[in-house]
Design a protein around this motif. Structure first.
Motif, PDB file in Angstrom:
ATOM      1  N   LYS A  18       0.849  -1.076  -0.365  1.00  0.00           N
ATOM      2  CA  LYS A  18       0.223   0.085   0.016  1.00  0.00           C
ATOM      3  C   LYS A  18       0.746   1.180  -0.043  1.00  0.00           C
ATOM      4  CE  LYS A  18      -4.496  -2.570   2.603  1.00  0.00           C
ATOM      5  NZ  LYS A  18      -4.956  -2.287   3.865  1.00  0.00           N
ATOM      6  N   LEU A  19       1.027   2.236  -1.070  1.00  0.00           N
ATOM      7  CA  LEU A  19       1.409   3.394  -0.749  1.00  0.00           C
ATOM      8  C   LEU A  19       0.686   4.619  -1.493  1.00  0.00           C
ATOM      9  CD1 LEU A  19       3.946   1.842  -3.930  1.00  0.00           C
ATOM     10  CD2 LEU A  19       4.161   1.668  -1.574  1.00  0.00           C
ATOM     11  N   GLN A  20       1.164   5.412  -1.033  1.00  0.00           N
ATOM     12  CA  GLN A  20       0.772   7.273  -1.333  1.00  0.00           C
ATOM     13  C   GLN A  20       1.898   8.089  -2.101  1.00  0.00           C
ATOM     14  OE1 GLN A  20      -0.039  10.105   1.971  1.00  0.00           O
ATOM     15  NE2 GLN A  20      -1.362  10.346   1.612  1.00  0.00           N
ATOM     16  N   LEU A  21       1.557   8.047  -3.741  1.00  0.00           N
ATOM     17  CA  LEU A  21       2.383   8.259  -4.662  1.00  0.00           C
ATOM     18  C   LEU A  21       1.684   9.888  -5.162  1.00  0.00           C
ATOM     19  CD1 LEU A  21       2.687   5.363  -7.166  1.00  0.00           C
ATOM     20  CD2 LEU A  21       4.101   5.897  -4.791  1.00  0.00           C
ATOM     21  N   PRO A  22       2.736  10.208  -5.512  1.00  0.00           N
ATOM     22  CA  PRO A  22       2.002  11.740  -6.340  1.00  0.00           C
ATOM     23  C   PRO A  22       1.637  12.342  -7.418  1.00  0.00           C
ATOM     24  CG  PRO A  22       4.353  12.300  -5.709  1.00  0.00           C
ATOM     25  CD  PRO A  22       4.109  10.819  -5.355  1.00  0.00           C
ATOM     26  N   VAL A  23       0.710  12.980  -7.587  1.00  0.00           N
ATOM     27  CA  VAL A  23       0.117  12.943  -9.392  1.00  0.00           C
ATOM     28  C   VAL A  23       1.574  13.706  -9.832  1.00  0.00           C
ATOM     29  CG1 VAL A  23      -1.388  13.909 -10.744  1.00  0.00           C
ATOM     30  CG2 VAL A  23      -1.984  12.662  -8.334  1.00  0.00           C
ATOM     31  N   ALA A  24       1.595  13.643 -10.883  1.00  0.00           N
ATOM     32  CA  ALA A  24       3.025  14.418 -11.313  1.00  0.00           C
ATOM     33  C   ALA A  24       2.813  14.931 -13.260  1.00  0.00           C
ATOM     34  CB  ALA A  24       4.372  13.638 -11.836  1.00  0.00           C
ATOM     35  N   ARG A  25       1.700  14.192 -13.610  1.00  0.00           N
ATOM     36  CA  ARG A  25       1.037  15.382 -14.743  1.00  0.00           C
ATOM     37  C   ARG A  25      -0.216  14.554 -14.839  1.00  0.00           C
ATOM     38  NH1 ARG A  25       5.111  16.756 -19.483  1.00  0.00           N
ATOM     39  NH2 ARG A  25       3.558  17.632 -21.231  1.00  0.00           N
ATOM     40  N   LEU A  26      -1.053  15.085 -15.805  1.00  0.00           N
ATOM     41  CA  LEU A  26      -2.176  14.580 -15.933  1.00  0.00           C
ATOM     42  C   LEU A  26      -2.068  14.599 -17.922  1.00  0.00           C
ATOM     43  CD1 LEU A  26      -5.497  16.375 -14.045  1.00  0.00           C
ATOM     44  CD2 LEU A  26      -3.979  14.201 -13.877  1.00  0.00           C
ATOM     45  N   VAL A  27      -2.367  13.753 -18.844  1.00  0.00           N
ATOM     46  CA  VAL A  27      -2.784  13.978 -19.766  1.00  0.00           C
ATOM     47  C   VAL A  27      -3.945  12.592 -20.640  1.00  0.00           C
ATOM     48  CG1 VAL A  27       0.066  12.951 -20.703  1.00  0.00           C
ATOM     49  CG2 VAL A  27      -1.941  11.012 -20.093  1.00  0.00           C
ATOM     50  N   ARG A  28      -4.609  13.818 -21.817  1.00  0.00           N
ATOM     51  CA  ARG A  28      -5.626  13.449 -21.784  1.00  0.00           C
ATOM     52  C   ARG A  28      -5.804  12.083 -23.263  1.00  0.00           C
ATOM     53  NH1 ARG A  28     -10.154  16.240 -22.355  1.00  0.00           N
ATOM     54  NH2 ARG A  28     -11.504  15.630 -24.332  1.00  0.00           N
TER      55      ARG A  28
END
Length: 540
Positions: free
Chosen positions: A328-338
């Motif tokens: 179980k990890l907690q990861l950051p959102v670095a970028r969004l793509v469409r």
């Protein structure tokens, strides 16, 4: 809902539900308009008979029932044909669904409640369309109905007041005055033609949207020829063995990890695709259709997945790994793509392996091969016990197109045929009604010295003007319907991009023009056969 085959079927039914709101509304609206035009003309020619019947004691209800029963008879005959046609199309669709979804059997049967509902809705639409004309005929006073209709008011039209007089010939002035005299009828004709063009645009929109999805997902984002999946994770050096196969040019190791994302009260099942840094065979693309490099740390989520989780760049997401040690990890959102397919999440392969603590491992490979070498490479991959399966990107695209052709081809052709029928029906019906109403006027003009060409121009020029006005409106309506369809077809499996090819606009406009020309040719023959003496006789 977690089973892919069930989910596809569920989304297909949801798409059908969207279609049942769009298509019948347009068809029934146009049918109501055509019936209104026909019965307005019928009532106008029978006003003296109606007055005589009411003078002899027939009530307003009797007269209304007379016309209402005519409408009901027309609707029942049309509904019988519709039920038969629906049963035939339903049988075709059942066979198509059985083949596409691999059902052992799928029998189609006409549901009595559904058939009765369809008949009832059609009857209501028909009665609403003709209600005004029927009410006007039934409720008109006897003395007024026995008089001939009052002549139309003749005055300069808006176009005559705005444009210089030398720009408008006498027949052109007649056209503008006739349109301005009956603006509601002209508006409804334009709307009917616009709806027909919009249906054909919407049919072509599905094709162009699917082509866009395939182009973005399978051509720009993915560059491999073949992909192979391992039974279990293997060291990254396993790519060296596959790179040594005859015909293989390039190999990149990847890792796919099934996970459950959690954010507040939201939870979604998907997977994280670990892609090698600097890899060329698979990379997500941005809104400008440029392939992007994955950041050294953090997640890259597609926009739909981020919206479902309610997260953005900089937020942290809980990740529950569904294999191995179930970390179980907690990861950051670095970028969004469409993206338009799936709920994809990407991560740098090195960063993913570090987060999971499994070492430098992969779960599959992406490969490019020499031309003509695919069959041999497939055979070599099949002989390796640690490879659970392999797939060809081009074969997947071809299979997708075949499936789409089977599933959407029938819908597209039904839409095109129905749109063309509506187009021809509106134009021809309007022209025939106009000829019936203005036959005496046109014959009078012929007697006064107007040529057949000038008389045809007066009648058909009005129609041509309405057709030209309807074309840009059909573009706007078609765009709106396509936008509605695209927004209602969004799901975890795919999102239909809002992309309409220029050919869709051209096709709708061309079909409208051709329908108008065919109708004009049919009506023009009747204009040439006008009996000048018979038409000019006083009607008793």
């Amino acid at each position: 809902m977690d089973q892919l085959s069930y989910r596809f079927l569920h989304e297909e039914f949801r798409q059908l539900a969207t279609m049942t709101r769009v298509f019948p509304t347009i068809f029934l609206g146009v049918a109501a308009f055509l019936l209104n035009v026909v019965f307005t003309r019928l009532v106008g020619t029978q006003r003296d008979q109606v007055a005589i019947l009411k003078a002899f004691g027939y009530s307003t209800l009797d007269v209304a029932l007379h016309y209402g029963l005519i409408v009901t008879l027309i609707c029942l005959i049309g509904s019988a044909l519709g039920v038969a046609g629906g049963a035939w199309l339903g049988t075709l669709m059942s066979a198509m669904y059985q083949m596409y979804f691999r059902f052992p059997f799928l029998d189609f049967s006409v549901s009595v409640p559904v058939a009765l509902t369809g008949i009832g809705v059609s009857l209501v639409a028909a009665l609403l369309g003709t209600g005004r004309a029927v009410y006007a005929a039934a409720d008109s006073p006897v003395a007024e109905a026995m008089r001939p209709p009052a002549p139309d008011r003749f005055r300069r039209s808006l176009a005559e007041r705005l444009l210089p007089a030398r720009w408008l010939s006498q027949p052109t002035r007649i056209i503008f005055r006739q349109i301005e005299r009956r603006p509601v009828k002209a508006l409804m004709t334009v709307l009917g033609l616009a709806c027909a063009g919009a249906i054909m645009m919407m049919a072509r929109f599905q094709d162009s949207a699917i082509n866009t999805m395939v182009e973005l997902q399978f051509r720009l984002s993915q560059q491999q020829d073949l992909s192979a999946s391992f039974i279990e994770v293997a060291p990254r050096r396993a790519v060296n063995e596959l790179r040594a196969l005859p015909g293989v040019r390039q190999v990149e190791g990847v890792r796919s990890v099934p996970v459950r994302f959690r954010s507040e009260n939201r939870s979604l099942l998907t997977s994280i695709e670990g892609l090698p840094p600097g890899g060329e065979l698979r990379r997500p693309i941005d809104a400008q259709l440029r392939r992007i490099d994955l950041p050294e740390d953090g997640l890259v989520l597609n926009d739909y997945l981020a919206a479902r989780l309610g997260v953005g760049v900089g937020d942290r997401v809980w990740v529950e790994v569904l294999e191995g040690r179930r970390a179980k990890l907690q990861l950051p959102v670095a970028r969004l793509v469409r993206e338009h397919v799936g709920l994809q999440a990407y991560m740098n392969l090195d960063a993913l392996n570090r987060a999971l603590g499994d070492g430098d491992v992969i779960s599959g490979t992406l490969m490019t091969v020499d031309d003509g070498a695919e069959p041999a490479v497939f055979r070599d991959l099949d002989r390796r016990p640690r490879i659970i399966g392999s797939a060809s990107r081009l074969a997947s695209v071809e299979a997708l197109y075949r499936s789409i052709a089977q599933m959407t081809g029938l819908f597209m052709w039904i839409s095109i045929v129905m749109g063309a029928i509506i187009n021809f029906g509106v134009v021809y019906n309007s022209a025939r009604i106009a000829l019936a109403e203005r036959g005496r006027e046109l014959a009078s003009l012929r007697v006064l010295g107007f040529t057949q060409g000038e008389v045809s121009y007066i009648l058909l020029g009005e129609l041509a003007l309405l057709v030209l006005v309807s074309i840009p409106l059909s573009f706007a309506v078609g765009y709106g319907l396509s936008w509605y369809l695209a927004n209602n077809l969004q799901s975890d499996l795919y999102r239909v991009p809002m992309h309409i090819a220029p050919s869709a606009y051209a096709f709708a406009a061309l079909t409208t023009v051709i329908s108008a020309l065919l109708s004009a040719l049919a009506v023009r023959e009747r204009i040439y056969r006008l009996d000048l003496i018979g038409v000019l006789k006083t009607r008793e």
